[in-house]
Design an enzyme around this catalytic site. Structure first.
Site: not given
Ligand code: GAR
Length: 203
Positions: A17, A97, A114, A179
């Site tokens: 998260g 999904i 993504h 991100e």
């Molecule tokens: C992030 O890098 C996000 O872009 C990716 O998972 C990670 C979650 O990190 N999402 C995907 O791959 C979706 N297909 P977080 O839990 O630390 O935010």
């Protein structure tokens, strides 16, 4: 900005998260156009849940393992979101999904981040695949969610260079830092557009 003017938003997570934390931090500003009313995980052990609780945000778990199929899981998810009065859904590392029915019900009101410059590298292991492909630039994309995986209209992108000696881990770290600034900005844009559309309907 009054609470009424801020779009009630849910963040869906499956793991640590860190994007959720960045979004919660942005939404602490009373002028931020989205109000986070719920953090929901499909995994009871998602690390982000305790961070959300510490931030004083209501949390929920809809455990996918407790449902026999995707349809019944998505129906439970949908019910929980509606019960919380959610108008905008933000997927932040949500690794399930979703069915076409669920996506259509929330289309235009559900966004995802993504870790690649879409349309390049849809799906998983994006950093590893970017390195294997020898690209000079990589990054992340915020997009609207449509039934086809990672194929919805782009809202915003951020780019990073691929450096000599990069591993999937070092590249992931560079992208993740982007991100954390891209997603709060993109959510603000989407929430403002939704709020304006809502006002337009009332006139
Ligand atoms: C992030 O890098 C996000 O872009 C990716 O998972 C990670 C979650 O990190 N999402 C995907 O791959 C979706 N297909 P977080 O839990 O630390 O935010």
């Amino acid at each position: 900005m009054s609470d009424d003017a801020r779009v009630p938003t849910a963040i869906l997570i499956s793991g640590r998260g860190s994007n959720m934390v960045a979004l919660l931090a942005a939404a602490r500003d009373p002028d931020y156009p989205a109000r986070i009313v719920l953090v929901l995980s499909n995994r009871p052990d998602a690390g982000g849940l305790s961070l959300a609780r510490e931030a004083g945000i209501p949390t929920a778990v809809v455990d996918h393992a407790a449902y026999p199929d995707r349809e019944s899981f998505d129906a439970a998810l949908d019910a929980r979101l509606r019960e919380a009065g959610v108008e905008l859904v933000v997927l932040a590392g949500f690794m399930r999904i979703l069915t076409e029915g669920f996506v259509r019900a929330w289309e235009g009101r559900m966004i995802n981040i993504h870790p690649s410059l879409l349309p390049a590298f849809r799906g998983t292991r994006t950093h590893e695949r970017a390195l294997a492909a020898g690209v000079a630039e990589h990054g992340c994309t915020v997009h609207h969610v449509v039934p086809e995986l990672d194929a919805g209209p782009t809202i915003a992108q951020a780019r990073v260079p691929v450096l000599p000696g990069d591993t999937p881990e070092t590249l992931a770290e560079r992208v993740l830092a982007e991100e954390h600034t891209l997603y709060p900005r993109a959510l603000a844009d989407v929430a403002l557009a939704l709020r304006d559309a809502r006002r337009g309907q009332r006139m």
